[in-house]
Design a protein around this motif. Sequence first.
Motif, PDB file in Angstrom:
ATOM      1  N   GLU A 237      76.673  32.912  45.845  1.00 23.71           N
ATOM      2  CA  GLU A 237      76.678  33.505  47.188  1.00 23.71           C
ATOM      3  C   GLU A 237      76.763  35.027  47.117  1.00 23.71           C
ATOM      4  O   GLU A 237      76.087  35.733  47.872  1.00 23.71           O
ATOM      5  N   ALA A 240      73.536  36.358  46.005  1.00 28.48           N
ATOM      6  CA  ALA A 240      72.590  36.299  47.126  1.00 28.48           C
ATOM      7  C   ALA A 240      72.825  37.449  48.095  1.00 28.48           C
ATOM      8  O   ALA A 240      71.870  38.066  48.610  1.00 28.48           O
ATOM      9  N   ILE A 241      74.146  37.753  48.327  1.00 26.59           N
ATOM     10  CA  ILE A 241      74.465  38.867  49.228  1.00 26.59           C
ATOM     11  C   ILE A 241      73.993  40.183  48.621  1.00 26.59           C
ATOM     12  O   ILE A 241      73.424  41.050  49.311  1.00 26.59           O
ATOM     13  N   GLU A 244      70.328  40.360  48.889  1.00 26.40           N
ATOM     14  CA  GLU A 244      69.927  40.653  50.267  1.00 26.40           C
ATOM     15  C   GLU A 244      70.196  42.118  50.605  1.00 26.40           C
ATOM     16  O   GLU A 244      69.373  42.787  51.263  1.00 26.40           O
ATOM     17  N   GLY A 247      67.719  44.323  48.862  1.00 29.31           N
ATOM     18  CA  GLY A 247      66.425  44.286  49.546  1.00 29.31           C
ATOM     19  C   GLY A 247      66.441  45.039  50.867  1.00 29.31           C
ATOM     20  O   GLY A 247      65.425  45.593  51.289  1.00 29.31           O
ATOM     21  N   ALA A 248      67.627  45.074  51.529  1.00 28.32           N
ATOM     22  CA  ALA A 248      67.691  45.762  52.824  1.00 28.32           C
ATOM     23  C   ALA A 248      67.728  47.276  52.656  1.00 28.32           C
ATOM     24  O   ALA A 248      67.112  48.016  53.420  1.00 28.32           O
TER      25      ALA A 248
END
Length: 295
Positions: A237, A240-241, A244, A247-248
């Motif tokens: 998790e 994944a954060i 993310e 990517g942001a």
Amino acid sequence: MRKTTLLLPILVIAVVTFLSSIFVVDEREKALVLQFGQIRAVKEEPGLAFKIPIIQEVVRYDDRILSLDTETIEVTPSDDRRLVVDAFARYRISDVVQFRQAVGVGGLRAAEDRLSSILNSQIREVLGADQVTSDTILSEDRRDLMTRIRDQSRREARSLGLDVVDVRLKQTNLPAQNLEATFARMRAEREREAADEIARGNEAAQRVRALADRTVTETLSVANRDANVVRGEADAERNAIFAEAFGADEEFFAFYRSLQAYENALTGSNSQMVMTPDSQFFDYFKNETAGAGRN
């Protein structure tokens, strides 16, 4: 006057003779009328009775239940453990004629001597019989043994005119010389039983400890497995954060990672590092656009 003088002695002699011919039989006794040692009459009912003065005599016997304590004797049961035994008996004179013929002038003392011999003989015979052990004699089964002693003694005592009513064993102990050996054997048996109980207890304790250790191992294994699963899920998790976030905003992510690197590098007392001034490690210490210029 002479007649009166003669009649008075005759009257006195007649009264004395009449009184000496009367005797009383008590309800607690039986009586025999003997003439020159021979039995002439048997008086078993209470009340007045008559006999021939001077020629005949009266012998009285107790009709109540009497008691007799036997001498202490040693018996050897089938397990060869000697015991010191004594008993008491209850008996009564059932046939005074046969009693007189059996014991003669010896009376009750002679009868008790012979009855005591009969009782001791039967005690030895019954307690020394096959399959009669010392444990049997010392247990509740002794009641049956006492009944056997009574019945067999009763059959033999009939020849004396006696009826044996009851026989009881009073003392059933070990001889003094055997007590210490018996106590030592009992102590050894109890110590052996205690050692067996301790061994069984230790064995049970080991089983309990082994089961507890296995339960602990299984519980820790399950807990570690669950922790690894949770940790893996958390790491996934987190990654994944991070992915993310990267990517942001790649610049912010790079800045955040640099701050983590600074924090890890400068922990504790380690606050000095040696590196070139143009190292990328210090990009965010130079200016606000260092990261953008690097790209």
